[in-house]
Enzyme design. Structure first.
Site, PDB file in Angstrom:
ATOM      1  N   TYR A 141       0.812  -1.222   0.000  1.00 16.51           N
ATOM      2  CA  TYR A 141       0.000   0.000   0.000  1.00 16.51           C
ATOM      3  C   TYR A 141       0.842   1.268   0.000  1.00 16.51           C
ATOM      4  CZ  TYR A 141      -4.046  -2.954   1.159  1.00 16.51           C
ATOM      5  OH  TYR A 141      -5.037  -3.903   1.142  1.00 16.51           O
ATOM      6  N   LYS A 191       3.422 -15.533   2.451  1.00 20.86           N
ATOM      7  CA  LYS A 191       3.314 -16.324   1.222  1.00 20.86           C
ATOM      8  C   LYS A 191       4.733 -16.686   0.805  1.00 20.86           C
ATOM      9  CE  LYS A 191       0.890 -18.115  -2.195  1.00 20.86           C
ATOM     10  NZ  LYS A 191      -0.165 -19.142  -2.037  1.00 20.86           N
ATOM     11  N   ASP A 223      -3.191 -18.074   2.059  1.00 20.68           N
ATOM     12  CA  ASP A 223      -4.408 -18.714   1.556  1.00 20.68           C
ATOM     13  C   ASP A 223      -4.882 -19.803   2.528  1.00 20.68           C
ATOM     14  OD1 ASP A 223      -1.993 -19.838   0.689  1.00 20.68           O
ATOM     15  OD2 ASP A 223      -2.853 -20.721  -1.111  1.00 20.68           O
ATOM     16  N   ASP A 247      -5.143  -6.686   6.044  1.00 21.09           N
ATOM     17  CA  ASP A 247      -6.368  -5.990   5.647  1.00 21.09           C
ATOM     18  C   ASP A 247      -7.457  -7.008   5.310  1.00 21.09           C
ATOM     19  OD1 ASP A 247      -8.179  -4.102   4.806  1.00 21.09           O
ATOM     20  OD2 ASP A 247      -7.123  -3.582   2.961  1.00 21.09           O
ATOM     21  N   ASP A 251     -10.614  -8.351   8.049  1.00 19.42           N
ATOM     22  CA  ASP A 251     -12.015  -8.152   7.679  1.00 19.42           C
ATOM     23  C   ASP A 251     -12.751  -9.483   7.560  1.00 19.42           C
ATOM     24  OD1 ASP A 251     -12.187  -5.418   7.810  1.00 19.42           O
ATOM     25  OD2 ASP A 251     -11.631  -5.086   5.734  1.00 19.42           O
TER      26      ASP A 251
HETATM   27 MG   LIG Z   1      -4.146 -21.112  -2.791  1.00 20.27          MG
HETATM   28 MG   LIG Z   2     -10.092  -3.396   5.403  1.00 21.51          MG
END
Ligand SMILES: [Mg+2]
Ligand SMILES: [Mg+2]
Lengths: 361, 361
Positions: A141, A191, A223, A247, A251
């Protein structure tokens, strides 16, 4: 203990719920013999209306001179048509930047009394007690370049995920310290099978872990974490991750609780006052109707006591009070599930009564 | 119709479930008067054992000369100690690269008969029918630089999210075309409030949408999508997004179904044969025991008929057969929830019977 707390109520229901949280803090001060001074500052739409900018300089000064900041919520339809850089939300972004907040804490707890209002089945969510620690100043970001380029004769675009080792180390240390005060487990999410930044993240996590022998570290791919938050959310104690992953996952996790009206948050400053605020927004549709759920703001006040002032007993007191009024059946309309509901004021009142009640033997 | 299908069974339960899917395809060929030729190739651990590499050249040639590829699963503990670049999983990555697969399709459907095995409550998931379309060749997982650097006298790291306009356009067109054959709605997921790449993505989505007037486009931020997949998964028809977001969201969404054993996938090639495979892995712990759930592989075969051969009636036939045997109560152990379960072979047998049954009036 003598402390100054900046109160930025903001817009919409921000005002109502923050007022409730301040009242709760006053009762705590009284009961535990502290002196809390509340200093009010403007932010968001109200600041725009009164001073033309979403974060006046005097609010910044106020925050920098305070020990902690209690924030409501900002924004509303009224200010949607003004230029982007002057909108209420910019006030939030700016105060976070001014205070260099580097860690966003999002606890997700599911109260037994509310377990049925989750989209997930009771047996999956009852007893969930997880703290998501999100890095807030770096990553995709904020990295540069973030721009249009030309490649192979056509338009293309680039964004950059960038971290310095010290930024990664700082957030991981926060997570480990938090785990020491909780259940002693850190899940570091990355990751690392694909991203170089995640491989550095994992290295630093292993190094930092050596300084916290009482904390158990595990690594999880992002994931897999997105799955595990649904399949077995009770797995997690402290989940720490970089900005973008945090983020998304925070959520996602917020949905376990059934209503955003229950969820507090903290944004820790590197060297100044930290910010405490509900996860929910200003909800202009129900503003001024004495209907908003004040629990997220009240639990944010409890986080303030715990993380900025180290007042754990006092924080526990608030959290226990919230749990007890929910167990007694008090509900604001967002969590009433068709049953009878109480007003914002009434909910604050019963929570204060629960705090003041003599301790049962 | 006359077609050649490459069959790469791979390792572990990959063999058993693929065998079941091939049998189903043979029955379909018979019933609908097609000629399918099945050509077998080595991939993964078995290829390593027999030829020393996870993807022999002859397998690549076979795939390039075929009309579609049915894949099982690769990997297992046996091969965990060999060097990374020679592991079974590399066979998968390489075949995807050789065929330039640019879109990963992950349908998530929740059968009424199985709605109770989801962690979510029945009313949230029953009737979910969503297709997640993930870009597979670009984004943060492939951009360069992806490396350690020095910044301000300390170690730092950078990864790069890169897309060309044409890459974005291609995947979006796939999503719109899919929506035309489904319920006419595309949800394009991005983070346009922060990322420049997402702003280009959103621009291209708006442009592409003009060519598909029968499809309704909406934009959704990735964190909001992570919430919406839990709060209201029935909201989605086609969800299209870039590589990293798609990785996270498709795995999150897979949890709605209760078991990975139910979920097929497709990886569309830009110019050659596309790959169809179950989402689940090789599950070495239950391999060879005639226990694995063949439904994900069988539904992958249905996707093959639909997306590579445009045989919609045939694909429907398979999907209806699966639905009917589930409604009759047949369960492999992963979805049995403590009730009696059937073997892999038995599940394949009853699905074939359902395909062969005369159509009811
Ligand atoms: Mg995956
Ligand atoms: Mg958010």
């Amino acid at each position: 203990m003598k402390k100054t707390i900046a109160v930025l109520q903001g817009d919409g229901v921000g005002k109502e719920v923050t007022a409730g949280a301040v009242n709760v803090l006053k009762v705590i001060a009284d009961r535990f013999d502290h002196e809390f001074h509340f200093e009010y500052g403007l932010i968001g739409g109200e600041a725009i209306d009164q001073q033309g900018v979403p974060l006046p300089d005097e609010t910044i000064t106020l925050c920098k001179n305070s020990d902690a900041i209690l924030l409501g919520a900002v924004g509303g339809e009224k200010w949607n048509s003004i230029p982007r850089h002057l909108r209420p939300e910019q006030g939030l972004l700016k105060i976070r930047k001014e205070l260099d907040v580097y860690a966003n804490l999002r606890p997700v707890t599911v109260q037994g009394a509310l377990a049925d209002s989750s989209p997930l089945k009771r047996e999956y969510v009852e007893g969930v007690d997880c703290m998501i620690v999100r890095e807030l100043t770096g990553g995709l970001y904020f990295g540069r370049p973030s721009e249009r380029v030309e490649r192979d004769g056509e338009e293309a675009v680039v964004d950059t995920l960038f971290y310095k080792r010290s930024e990664i180390e700082r957030i991981l240390r926060s997570a480990f310290e938090m785990a020491q005060k909780r259940n002693g487990r850190v899940t570091s999410v990355d990751k690392a099978n694909v991203l170089e930044s995640s491989r550095l993240w994992r290295e630093v996590a292993e190094e930092v872990a050596k300084d916290y022998e009482d904390v158990k570290l595990e690594h999880m791919l992002v994931d897999a974490a997105a799955m595990q938050l649904i399949r077995n959310p009770k797995h997690f104690d402290v989940l720490v991750t970089e900005n973008l992953f945090g983020d998304i996952l925070s959520d996602e996790a917020s949905m376990l609780a059934g209503s955003l009206g229950m969820l507090p948050s903290a944004s820790l400053s590197s060297d100044g006052a930290s910010i405490y605020e509900p996860v929910h927004g200003s909800a202009p549709d129900i503003a001024g109707q004495n209907k908003a759920n004040p629990i997220a703001a009240i639990l944010s006040a409890a986080m303030l006591l715990r993380h900025s002032f180290d007042l754990h007993q006092e924080a526990d007191k608030i959290e226990d009070a919230v749990e007890s009024v929910l167990a007694q059946g008090y509900r604001t309309s967002d969590i009433a599930d068709g049953e009878e509901s109480v007003s914002t004021d009434k909910m604050v009142e019963v929570i204060i009564e629960a705090i003041q009640a003599p301790v049962a033997n």
